[in-house]
Design a protein around this motif. Structure first.
Motif, mmCIF file in Angstrom:
data_model
loop_
_atom_site.group_PDB
_atom_site.id
_atom_site.type_symbol
_atom_site.label_atom_id
_atom_site.label_comp_id
_atom_site.label_asym_id
_atom_site.label_seq_id
_atom_site.Cartn_x
_atom_site.Cartn_y
_atom_site.Cartn_z
ATOM 1 N N LYS A 132 0.818 -1.152 -0.214
ATOM 2 C CA LYS A 132 -0.127 -0.024 0.080
ATOM 3 C C LYS A 132 0.894 1.266 0.031
ATOM 4 O O LYS A 132 0.415 2.247 -0.718
ATOM 5 C CB LYS A 132 -0.926 -0.057 1.099
ATOM 6 N N HIS A 133 1.998 1.366 0.833
ATOM 7 C CA HIS A 133 2.997 2.255 0.898
ATOM 8 C C HIS A 133 3.678 2.552 -0.536
ATOM 9 O O HIS A 133 3.782 3.815 -0.995
ATOM 10 C CB HIS A 133 3.749 2.356 1.979
ATOM 11 N N SER A 134 4.115 1.481 -1.261
ATOM 12 C CA SER A 134 4.635 1.646 -2.548
ATOM 13 C C SER A 134 3.581 1.978 -3.430
ATOM 14 O O SER A 134 3.949 2.703 -4.337
ATOM 15 C CB SER A 134 5.415 0.187 -2.688
ATOM 16 N N GLU A 135 2.434 1.702 -3.329
ATOM 17 C CA GLU A 135 1.334 2.254 -4.494
ATOM 18 C C GLU A 135 1.070 3.548 -4.188
ATOM 19 O O GLU A 135 0.888 4.593 -5.235
ATOM 20 C CB GLU A 135 0.259 1.399 -4.366
ATOM 21 N N LYS A 136 1.140 4.198 -3.200
ATOM 22 C CA LYS A 136 0.820 5.570 -2.713
ATOM 23 C C LYS A 136 2.069 6.319 -3.171
ATOM 24 O O LYS A 136 1.865 7.440 -3.637
ATOM 25 C CB LYS A 136 0.711 5.741 -1.177
ATOM 26 N N LYS A 137 3.345 5.813 -2.907
ATOM 27 C CA LYS A 137 4.530 6.743 -3.677
ATOM 28 C C LYS A 137 4.260 6.586 -5.096
ATOM 29 O O LYS A 137 4.917 7.640 -5.597
ATOM 30 C CB LYS A 137 5.710 5.816 -2.886
ATOM 31 N N ASN A 138 3.931 5.742 -5.769
ATOM 32 C CA ASN A 138 3.903 5.603 -7.244
ATOM 33 C C ASN A 138 2.691 6.495 -7.855
ATOM 34 O O ASN A 138 2.996 6.745 -8.928
ATOM 35 C CB ASN A 138 3.584 4.264 -7.630
ATOM 36 N N ILE A 139 1.774 6.903 -7.007
ATOM 37 C CA ILE A 139 0.801 7.801 -7.607
ATOM 38 C C ILE A 139 1.265 9.162 -7.530
ATOM 39 O O ILE A 139 2.049 9.740 -7.748
ATOM 40 C CB ILE A 139 -0.379 7.718 -6.572
#
Length: 139
Positions: A132-139
């Motif tokens: 979830k943290h890595s998805e938020k950083k990629n957005i």
């Protein structure tokens, strides 16, 4: 003879616990380092090793089963006391030692199974949070 059996079963349970603690020392360390990722994981590892010893010894030394060699008394219907004892033959020694090994291994395996189940749950939760943290950083 009873005290020698008690000491022997106790010693066998300690040896079994020591062997299992040595076998699982590194895996427990690696799992805790991965999950906790803090110097406190060393303290948790020490606690789990201690729990292996306690579980192995308490499971291997079954006082309530060994008490039968002390003898017991019953009363018959006429009110007379009947003394009963079970003798410690070589066959019974072997059975008690084997029973101590098996019971110690069973107790430790249940304890480690519970630990590994909770460790797996914690690992999956950590992976979900990391994703979830890595998805938020990629957005």
């Amino acid at each position: 003879m009873f005290f020698l059996l008690l000491f022997s079963v106790f010693l066998v349970s300690i040896i079994v616990s020591w062997i299992i603690a040595k076998i699982f020392d590194k895996p427990i360390e690696k799992i805790l380092e991965k999950i906790i990722n803090d110097p406190i994981s060393y303290a948790w590892k020490k606690y789990l090793i201690f729990a292996i010893y306690i579980t192995g010894i308490s499971s291997g030394v079954r006082i309530w089963d060994i008490e039968k060699y002390l003898g017991y008394s019953n009363f018959n219907p006429k009110g007379e006391m009947i003394e009963r004892t079970i003798s410690l033959t070589p066959e019974r020694w072997i059975l008690e030692i084997l029973r101590a090994i098996i019971e110690a291994l069973q107790g430790i395996s249940v304890m480690l199974l519970v630990f590994f189940i909770f460790a797996l749950i914690a690992f999956v939760i950590m992976k979900v949070i990391e994703n979830k943290h890595s998805e938020k950083k990629n957005i």
